[in-house]
Design a protein around this motif. Sequence first.
Motif, PDB file in Angstrom:
ATOM      1  N   ARG A  14      -6.529  -7.309 -24.472  1.00 31.57           N
ATOM      2  CA  ARG A  14      -6.798  -6.369 -23.383  1.00 31.57           C
ATOM      3  C   ARG A  14      -6.143  -5.021 -23.639  1.00 31.57           C
ATOM      4  NH1 ARG A  14      -5.042  -9.497 -18.038  1.00 31.57           N
ATOM      5  NH2 ARG A  14      -5.484  -7.426 -17.163  1.00 31.57           N
ATOM      6  N   ASP A  15      -6.707  -3.976 -23.051  1.00 25.89           N
ATOM      7  CA  ASP A  15      -6.100  -2.656 -23.125  1.00 25.89           C
ATOM      8  C   ASP A  15      -4.919  -2.586 -22.159  1.00 25.89           C
ATOM      9  OD1 ASP A  15      -7.980  -1.752 -24.964  1.00 25.89           O
ATOM     10  OD2 ASP A  15      -9.362  -1.090 -23.386  1.00 25.89           O
ATOM     11  N   VAL A  16      -3.883  -1.851 -22.535  1.00 28.94           N
ATOM     12  CA  VAL A  16      -2.706  -1.734 -21.688  1.00 28.94           C
ATOM     13  C   VAL A  16      -2.361  -0.265 -21.469  1.00 28.94           C
ATOM     14  CG1 VAL A  16      -1.762  -3.962 -22.432  1.00 28.94           C
ATOM     15  CG2 VAL A  16      -1.087  -1.876 -23.640  1.00 28.94           C
ATOM     16  N   SER A  17      -1.488  -0.028 -20.541  1.00 30.72           N
ATOM     17  CA  SER A  17      -1.079   1.323 -20.184  1.00 30.72           C
ATOM     18  C   SER A  17       0.408   1.291 -19.862  1.00 30.72           C
ATOM     19  CB  SER A  17      -1.880   1.799 -18.955  1.00 30.72           C
ATOM     20  OG  SER A  17      -1.248   2.897 -18.341  1.00 30.72           O
ATOM     21  N   PRO A  18       1.125   2.406 -20.066  1.00 27.16           N
ATOM     22  CA  PRO A  18       2.546   2.442 -19.690  1.00 27.16           C
ATOM     23  C   PRO A  18       2.758   2.397 -18.184  1.00 27.16           C
ATOM     24  CG  PRO A  18       1.824   4.599 -20.467  1.00 27.16           C
ATOM     25  CD  PRO A  18       0.710   3.645 -20.760  1.00 27.16           C
ATOM     26  N   THR A  19       1.699   2.614 -17.409  1.00 28.11           N
ATOM     27  CA  THR A  19       1.793   2.506 -15.952  1.00 28.11           C
ATOM     28  C   THR A  19       1.236   1.163 -15.515  1.00 28.11           C
ATOM     29  OG1 THR A  19       1.582   4.904 -15.653  1.00 28.11           O
ATOM     30  CG2 THR A  19       1.107   3.513 -13.748  1.00 28.11           C
ATOM     31  N   LEU A  20       2.051   0.415 -14.778  1.00 27.05           N
ATOM     32  CA  LEU A  20       1.668  -0.927 -14.340  1.00 27.05           C
ATOM     33  C   LEU A  20       1.690  -0.985 -12.820  1.00 27.05           C
ATOM     34  CD1 LEU A  20       3.945  -1.191 -16.845  1.00 27.05           C
ATOM     35  CD2 LEU A  20       3.216  -3.567 -16.717  1.00 27.05           C
ATOM     36  N   ARG A  21       0.756  -1.737 -12.263  1.00 31.66           N
ATOM     37  CA  ARG A  21       0.775  -2.028 -10.830  1.00 31.66           C
ATOM     38  C   ARG A  21       0.953  -3.531 -10.660  1.00 31.66           C
ATOM     39  NH1 ARG A  21      -3.708   0.381  -6.854  1.00 31.66           N
ATOM     40  NH2 ARG A  21      -2.561   2.267  -7.466  1.00 31.66           N
ATOM     41  N   PHE A  22       1.890  -3.909  -9.797  1.00 34.99           N
ATOM     42  CA  PHE A  22       2.129  -5.335  -9.618  1.00 34.99           C
ATOM     43  C   PHE A  22       2.609  -5.631  -8.207  1.00 34.99           C
ATOM     44  CE2 PHE A  22       5.893  -3.410 -11.587  1.00 34.99           C
ATOM     45  CZ  PHE A  22       6.928  -3.814 -10.753  1.00 34.99           C
ATOM     46  N   SER A  23       2.491  -6.901  -7.870  1.00 37.32           N
ATOM     47  CA  SER A  23       2.965  -7.396  -6.585  1.00 37.32           C
ATOM     48  C   SER A  23       4.480  -7.582  -6.650  1.00 37.32           C
ATOM     49  CB  SER A  23       2.288  -8.733  -6.260  1.00 37.32           C
ATOM     50  OG  SER A  23       3.056  -9.483  -5.347  1.00 37.32           O
ATOM     51  N   ALA A  24       5.193  -7.013  -5.693  1.00 40.64           N
ATOM     52  CA  ALA A  24       6.647  -7.181  -5.646  1.00 40.64           C
ATOM     53  C   ALA A  24       7.000  -8.662  -5.503  1.00 40.64           C
ATOM     54  CB  ALA A  24       7.237  -6.372  -4.493  1.00 40.64           C
ATOM     55  N   ASP A  34      -1.589  -9.313 -13.706  1.00 37.26           N
ATOM     56  CA  ASP A  34      -2.246 -10.465 -13.096  1.00 37.26           C
ATOM     57  C   ASP A  34      -2.111 -11.722 -13.950  1.00 37.26           C
ATOM     58  OD1 ASP A  34      -3.827  -9.696 -15.195  1.00 37.26           O
ATOM     59  OD2 ASP A  34      -5.692  -9.522 -14.054  1.00 37.26           O
ATOM     60  N   ILE A  35      -1.113 -11.738 -14.846  1.00 34.77           N
ATOM     61  CA  ILE A  35      -0.900 -12.901 -15.721  1.00 34.77           C
ATOM     62  C   ILE A  35       0.313 -13.658 -15.189  1.00 34.77           C
ATOM     63  CG2 ILE A  35      -0.501 -13.670 -18.096  1.00 34.77           C
ATOM     64  CD1 ILE A  35      -1.664 -10.950 -18.991  1.00 34.77           C
ATOM     65  N   PHE A  36       0.076 -14.741 -14.494  1.00 32.53           N
ATOM     66  CA  PHE A  36       1.141 -15.383 -13.725  1.00 32.53           C
ATOM     67  C   PHE A  36       2.060 -16.271 -14.555  1.00 32.53           C
ATOM     68  CE2 PHE A  36      -2.373 -14.598 -10.721  1.00 32.53           C
ATOM     69  CZ  PHE A  36      -1.717 -13.731  -9.864  1.00 32.53           C
ATOM     70  N   ASP A  37       1.633 -16.643 -15.763  1.00 32.08           N
ATOM     71  CA  ASP A  37       2.468 -17.512 -16.592  1.00 32.08           C
ATOM     72  C   ASP A  37       2.913 -16.811 -17.871  1.00 32.08           C
ATOM     73  OD1 ASP A  37      -0.013 -17.391 -17.718  1.00 32.08           O
ATOM     74  OD2 ASP A  37      -0.142 -19.525 -18.231  1.00 32.08           O
ATOM     75  N   ALA A  38       3.003 -15.492 -17.844  1.00 26.63           N
ATOM     76  CA  ALA A  38       3.411 -14.743 -19.034  1.00 26.63           C
ATOM     77  C   ALA A  38       4.820 -15.137 -19.455  1.00 26.63           C
ATOM     78  CB  ALA A  38       3.351 -13.234 -18.759  1.00 26.63           C
TER      79      ALA A  38
END
Length: 348
Positions: free
Chosen positions: A95-105, A24-28
Amino acid sequence: MTELPARQPLLPDRMQQGDFFLCDIFDAAPKADMAGMEHPIFSISTKPDRNLRRYENGSNFVEITPSVKGIATVHDRDVLIYCISQLIAALNAGRDVSPTLRFSAHDMLKATNRMVGGDGYNRLRAALQRLAGTRIETNIVTGGTEELDGFGLIDDYRIVRESREGRMQELEVTLSRWVFSAIQAREVLTLSRDYFRLRKPLERRLYEIARKHCGAKREWKIGLVKLKAKCGSSSTDREFRRLLGKIIDEDQAHGHMPDYAIRMDEEGKNVLFISRGSVPVPVEDMFEGPLPSHAHEDARSAAPGWDPRYLEQEWRRWCGIEEIEPKHPGRHYIKFCESWFTKRGRPG
């Protein structure tokens, strides 16, 4: 008589999971793993590449086995760059991170300068298939871990939601341990956003190599034959020189290559990457992490004759230039000292 709990009027939300990271970070800032920039893991062919490939550089090796869909391409790498960029930005924000990501195509396609439409989604699906199908065996260490078993660039993917028209809306991707270890150790480099505007796979590969090896230095030189190997090109030396020469001519005319100009000597044997000065390294970007108390004593053994405090400053400066934030600073510092001594020997 025990009362049964009242049934909730809504079904449970089966989409709620705590084991994935929501992008959810749009300007990464675009970032790529250094191992993937250093070694020719991705194909630069514009046709399906189904050839088994092995690349060796000193004691390091990487062997890439394609699936029936072919080896993952440099353009497929956009998916990994997007995932890496999101996770690094999250780590920087605590923030905590995970190797599994969900994102908008849609968000991923927009962030990587791809067309948003039916063809764009179809290409994304094909990229995921190649990323999951390509198998790698290597002794290259990421995050202090050596993965000797075969692994994919992504472990798996799934389409979470599709529109009524059959277009993917949300995706879930699980990165391999190898890639995730590099992220956790911050073994990544920032890319120019214009990287996604480069049309030719070879142009992208050349930029990756320059970004990794030239970095913020004024210039960096490499032999043509070695550069061809690092690019993963299967062309003849003559054909590679021609393809490279065309890119150089276009760069001289338009200056389109991000961050670095590319030139070749008159004999066509060496290639020079020249910084455009757009990758500054402020002094405050020197790595400032703590070292263990025994680090200087270990450094004296690793690099006899050298002042460990001087080597520490050189190491911190080098980490800043290469944008490295070591997960294990003590071990990383000693390895740097060993490499320093191997290249230079005793002072004087």
